[in-house]
Design a protein around this motif. Structure first.
Motif: not given
Lengths: 208, 366
Positions: B219, B230, B300, B217, B311, B302, B235-240, B309, B242-243
């Motif tokens: 990372v 990964y 939760v 497991g 978490i 991440r 995989e699990a965007p945050y802040a900016a 990662e 995603d763009r």
């Protein structure tokens, strides 16, 4: 939007015959965070086996002792005031939906999984003195999490392949998060006092 | 007694304080001749009970405390903690704050990766190049010090946004520094692909197969160097994230060289992301300019720290202090993979292989 399988809730419910509480929420980024409460900790192993089959990755295990829910606080204060005898029947201890008493001593153990980027947390409740099966045989990386859990709390993990201490020395009493450790003990001020006494004694000897 | 009866297996201690190890970890290593046959890992030398301490501090004090868990990924801790608090309280970070969070995150990633790969070169024994790489990293450290006033704990994050702002002058300065780091990093990548000393010591050494990487497991760059494609940012965007035009680098060999190469490529990607952030930086406030009470709840969150990662699990109640804060750092997952990497390795490669997971003990043990 969610990358969790469509039938996830149905499959998890089928794997946990004692009952589940499921909720999920997707944020503005399209990331889903799901929670699955187990009525019985005995259902943890079959649920974890199912997640293993689905290719989930175990990300973290959190152990905590949830505090008593709000309504109980008044009663506690009355007890402290010595009015407990005047009270009639003591109020019933609140319980989780699975029947684990929420008296401040039970454990809530959260298993945080990652499924293709989405987060799923499996919640198991264990009463004080109870035990939880080890996930290490299924998920190798549960090893350290469970060893840490065993030294921070008095919770028992059954069938752990290597239940040694992880961070704390064997000479330290266990369940360190369940009791108050005075700061002076924590920083080992006793040794400073001992040192002072030794120095004082040595000084007197030198003067004599 | 003839010399033939001398046992061939010896047990040697490596650490907790060892000239070549960067962290106080104790390895009990059984060697047969010069080859590692079994390893046992003994942790606990930097355990400070910070998890307990978080429940005695207010939510806002904890932003400061969590930054001090680790120095190299110091920015990721308060950010992920603040994200959890924001989720529970339903706080929306202003657009400019979102971009500035990404800027701080990527700046720390550049210097963290440069530091780790520089140390690898040091352990390879190529001291001149080690000093050169540390000099390159210094451009990044100067950048952090100039923008945030501090080289490691940059204090950029707060619940509801960030605590710093950029103007045209500082943006021009950052761009100039990034240009310098980019040119140097491209040179370093070329050196890593061609230099005989580096290739001989790192290629095919400390291999973690794809299957073992999944089992452990692992990372971050350790996982990506073994073909586990990964990255939390994608995989699990945050802040900016995603763009932004994020490129996730992964390799398949799983050796020390691949882990270094993934980090070097990620430096270039981080520089690209920083440039886009600075170009697209929206106007407006950098934070919510308020300190609301965080209501009872749990979350939760991440994020992708330089090592992988991170978490956080946060549970709040009616008091200003959280009821439980638990976090797991990338290195906590990656230690175990050393059992596979060190199996049958040469004694001389132990320190180099340990360094290749970019270990961080202070955040592993908390």
């Amino acid at each position: 939007m969610s990358r969790l399988p469509q039938d996830l809730e149905a499959r998890l419910t089928a794997a946990a015959p004692a009952g589940v509480e499921f909720s999920a929420e997707t944020d503005q980024y399209g990331v889903t965070v799901a929670w699955l409460g187990l009525a019985s900790a005995a259902d943890l192993s079959p649920v974890a086996a199912l997640l293993k089959d689905m290719g989930a990755r175990l990300s973290m295990i959190t152990c905590a002792q949830p505090s008593v829910p709000e309504e109980e606080e008044d009663e506690d204060e009355e007890n402290e005031d010595g009015e407990a005898k005047a009270e009639a029947e003591p109020k019933e201890t609140p319980k989780t939906f699975g029947g684990t008493p929420l008296d401040g001593t039970s454990y809530e153990i959260d298993y945080h999984f990652d499924i293709a980027g989405d987060a799923l947390t499996i919640i198991a409740y264990v009463p004080q003195g109870g035990s939880i099966p080890s996930l290490t045989p299924l998920f190798r990386n549960a090893d350290w999490h469970e060893r840490e859990m065993m030294e921070l709390y008095a919770v028992k993990v059954t069938d752990h392949p290597d239940p040694r201490r992880l961070f704390l020395d064997a000479s330290v009493d266990g369940a360190v998060l369940e009791r108050l450790i005075p700061f002076s003990t924590l920083v080992n001020a006793a040794s400073t006092k001992g040192l002072w006494e030794r120095l004082t004694a040595a000084g007197k000897k030198g003067a004599a | 007694m003839s010399t033939h009866n001398v046992p061939e297996t010896f047990s040697i201690p490596v650490g907790p304080l060892h000239v070549a190890l960067e962290e106080p970890m104790y390895f009990k290593i059984d060697v047969q001749g010069e080859t590692v046959s079994h390893i046992d890992i003994n942790a606990g030398h930097a355990h400070r009970g910070i998890e307990y301490l978080t429940t005695k501090r207010s939510m806002y004090q904890n932003v400061v405390l969590t930054e001090r868990i680790c120095s190299l990924c110091s920015n990721s801790h308060p950010q992920t903690f603040a994200m959890a608090a924001e989720k529970i309280a339903g706080i929306e970070v202003p657009e400019r704050g979102i971009y500035l969070r990404t800027v701080a995150d990527e700046m720390k990633r550049v210097t963290s990766h440069l530091f780790n790969v520089a140390l690898l070169v040091h352990l390879v024994g190529y001291e001149t190049y080690f000093m050169h790489m540390m000099q390159v990293r210094e451009i990044g450290q100067d950048m952090l010090e100039s923008i945030f006033g501090n080289r490691q704990d940059i204090g950029a994050m707060c619940i509801g946004g960030v605590r710093y702002d950029l103007d045209d002058k500082s943006i021009a300065y950052i761009k100039g520094a990034l240009d310098k780091i980019e040119t140097e990093t491209k040179d370093i990548i070329k050196t890593f692909k061609t230099n005989g000393s580096i290739l001989r010591r790192t290629k095919g050494v400390g291999v973690l197969t794809h299957a073992d990487a999944i089992t452990c497991g692992v990372v971050g760059p350790v996982a990506r160097a073994s073909g586990v494609d990964y990255d939390v940012r994608r995989e699990a965007p945050y802040a900016a994230y995603d763009r932004l035009p994020l490129v996730v680098h992964s390799l398949t060999d799983g050796d020390v060289w691949s882990r270094a190469m993934v980090r070097l490529e990620e430096i270039l990607t981080s520089i690209d992301l920083l440039r886009v952030c600075l170009r697209d930086l929206p106007g407006g406030p950098v934070n919510i300019n308020d300190r609301p009470d965080i209501p009872p709840g749990q979350a939760v969150t991440r994020s992708e720290a330089p090592r992988g990662e991170v978490i956080y699990y946060l549970r709040t109640n009616d008091t200003p202090q959280p009821e439980r804060v638990k976090w797991r750092v990338p290195t906590f997952m990656n230690w175990d993979s050393l059992r596979f990497m060190l199996q049958d390795a040469k004694v001389a490669d132990i320190a180099m292989i340990v360094n290749s997971i970019d270990p961080c003990l202070s955040c592993t043990e908390r």
